[in-house]
Motif scaffolding. Structure first.
Motif, PDB file in Angstrom:
ATOM      1  N   ILE A   1      22.720  12.687  24.257  1.00 40.09           N
ATOM      2  CA  ILE A   1      23.065  11.702  24.086  1.00 40.09           C
ATOM      3  C   ILE A   1      23.303  11.036  23.106  1.00 40.09           C
ATOM      4  O   ILE A   1      24.104  11.257  21.800  1.00 40.09           O
ATOM      5  CB  ILE A   1      20.724  11.004  23.894  1.00 40.09           C
ATOM      6  CG1 ILE A   1      20.095  12.150  24.574  1.00 40.09           C
ATOM      7  CG2 ILE A   1      20.903   9.755  23.312  1.00 40.09           C
ATOM      8  CD1 ILE A   1      18.656  12.152  23.576  1.00 40.09           C
TER       9      ILE A   1
ATOM     10  N   GLN B   1      13.271  10.211  26.362  1.00 39.90           N
ATOM     11  CA  GLN B   1      14.039  10.301  27.392  1.00 39.90           C
ATOM     12  C   GLN B   1      14.195  12.289  27.552  1.00 39.90           C
ATOM     13  O   GLN B   1      14.211  12.689  27.468  1.00 39.90           O
ATOM     14  CB  GLN B   1      15.435  10.324  26.301  1.00 39.90           C
ATOM     15  CG  GLN B   1      16.749  10.313  27.084  1.00 39.90           C
ATOM     16  CD  GLN B   1      16.888   9.634  27.746  1.00 39.90           C
ATOM     17  OE1 GLN B   1      16.633   8.357  27.960  1.00 39.90           O
ATOM     18  NE2 GLN B   1      17.722  10.087  29.262  1.00 39.90           N
TER      19      GLN B   1
ATOM     20  N   LYS C   1      22.766   5.596  25.658  1.00 39.77           N
ATOM     21  CA  LYS C   1      21.515   4.918  25.487  1.00 39.77           C
ATOM     22  C   LYS C   1      21.401   3.984  24.153  1.00 39.77           C
ATOM     23  O   LYS C   1      21.840   4.740  23.064  1.00 39.77           O
ATOM     24  CB  LYS C   1      20.387   6.273  25.296  1.00 39.77           C
ATOM     25  CG  LYS C   1      19.061   5.447  25.091  1.00 39.77           C
ATOM     26  CD  LYS C   1      18.602   4.404  26.595  1.00 39.77           C
ATOM     27  CE  LYS C   1      17.670   5.706  27.400  1.00 39.77           C
ATOM     28  NZ  LYS C   1      17.237   5.541  28.652  1.00 39.77           N
TER      29      LYS C   1
ATOM     30  N   THR D   1      15.484  -0.633  24.125  1.00 32.42           N
ATOM     31  CA  THR D   1      16.992   0.046  24.621  1.00 32.42           C
ATOM     32  C   THR D   1      17.796  -1.079  24.857  1.00 32.42           C
ATOM     33  O   THR D   1      17.141  -1.828  25.796  1.00 32.42           O
ATOM     34  CB  THR D   1      16.322   1.119  26.297  1.00 32.42           C
ATOM     35  OG1 THR D   1      15.282   1.907  25.773  1.00 32.42           O
ATOM     36  CG2 THR D   1      17.710   1.125  27.241  1.00 32.42           C
TER      37      THR D   1
ATOM     38  N   GLU E   1      21.964   1.515  29.325  1.00 32.87           N
ATOM     39  CA  GLU E   1      21.596   2.515  30.010  1.00 32.87           C
ATOM     40  C   GLU E   1      22.354   3.270  31.069  1.00 32.87           C
ATOM     41  O   GLU E   1      22.643   1.871  32.335  1.00 32.87           O
ATOM     42  CB  GLU E   1      20.233   2.976  30.105  1.00 32.87           C
ATOM     43  CG  GLU E   1      19.744   2.972  31.149  1.00 32.87           C
ATOM     44  CD  GLU E   1      18.353   3.369  30.761  1.00 32.87           C
ATOM     45  OE1 GLU E   1      17.357   2.525  30.522  1.00 32.87           O
ATOM     46  OE2 GLU E   1      18.150   4.056  31.608  1.00 32.87           O
TER      47      GLU E   1
ATOM     48  N   THR F   1      23.991   6.839  33.267  1.00 33.75           N
ATOM     49  CA  THR F   1      23.600   8.123  33.517  1.00 33.75           C
ATOM     50  C   THR F   1      25.604   9.109  33.299  1.00 33.75           C
ATOM     51  O   THR F   1      25.370   8.192  34.103  1.00 33.75           O
ATOM     52  CB  THR F   1      22.092   8.742  34.142  1.00 33.75           C
ATOM     53  OG1 THR F   1      21.369   8.611  33.430  1.00 33.75           O
ATOM     54  CG2 THR F   1      22.143  10.517  34.017  1.00 33.75           C
TER      55      THR F   1
END
Length: 196
Positions: free
Chosen positions: A46, A113, A123, A149, A152, A154
């Motif tokens: 992360i 998370q 993040k 947040t 974000e 991925t």
């Protein structure tokens, strides 16, 4: 006059096809070694940036801790510098609470998370002292506020076929194909030859 194929040829073909299909899950588990020698293959991370409450100015002097909700194991980043960037590596796949410590004050991320095998999650958080945290974290002091947040994404998500669900699906499809081939072969053996 009909020509009959030998039963052994069909059986051999069915066996070869079944073995090929069954080997697909083993082939999809191959992954090249990661560049960093101290990380285990398949562990995630992360990373992101800490911001002040205005969500624009970066925050120096903060540490981000990811706590595995199942095991309670803690993984902590280095202290952020003027750019506010943090990075937590070596996370086994799982679900994590995220806690940010700045100047002795704790802030709890609004959401837990999930990190998949080998997944790198970006993040960024904005610390909100005027907004109460929605939960407390065991073995941590009472939070002074929440961390919302900011953005974000991925990265490096593992392909579906390398996940457990993908491997199970491939196995089921392989077994189904093998049974269908076997039944088709067996069914053709019982048919009487036809003459032209």
């Amino acid at each position: 006059m009909a020509i009959r194929r030998p039963d052994t040829a069909r059986g051999a073909l069915a066996l070869v096809l079944s073995l090929c299909l069954a080997s697909v899950p083993a082939l999809t588990t191959f992954r090249p070694a990661q560049a960093a020698g101290d990380e285990e293959v398949g562990h995630g991370s992360i990373h992101g940036t800490l911001y002040q409450s205005d969500e624009k100015a970066s925050l120096a002097g903060g540490k981000v801790t990811a706590i595995n909700v199942r095991t309670g194991t803690r993984y902590t980043s280095e202290e952020t510098t003027d750019n506010g960037n943090y990075d937590i590596r070596g996370l086994p796949a799982g679900t994590y609470d995220v806690v940010i410590e700045v100047g002795g004050n704790m802030f709890v991320a609004d959401h837990i998370q999930d990190v998949g095998p080998g997944e790198s999650v970006s993040k960024s958080y904005s610390l909100q002292p005027s907004r109460p945290a929605n939960r407390t974290i065991p073995k941590f002091p009472a939070p002074k506020g929440s961390a919302t947040t900011v953005g974000e994404t991925t990265l490096q998500s593992p392909p579906f076929w390398t996940s457990t669900s993908g491997k199970v699906l491939i196995g089921v499809l392989s077994a189904g194909a093998a049974v269908a081939i076997y039944n088709n072969t067996k069914g053709n053996n019982n048919a009487s030859p036809s003459s032209p």
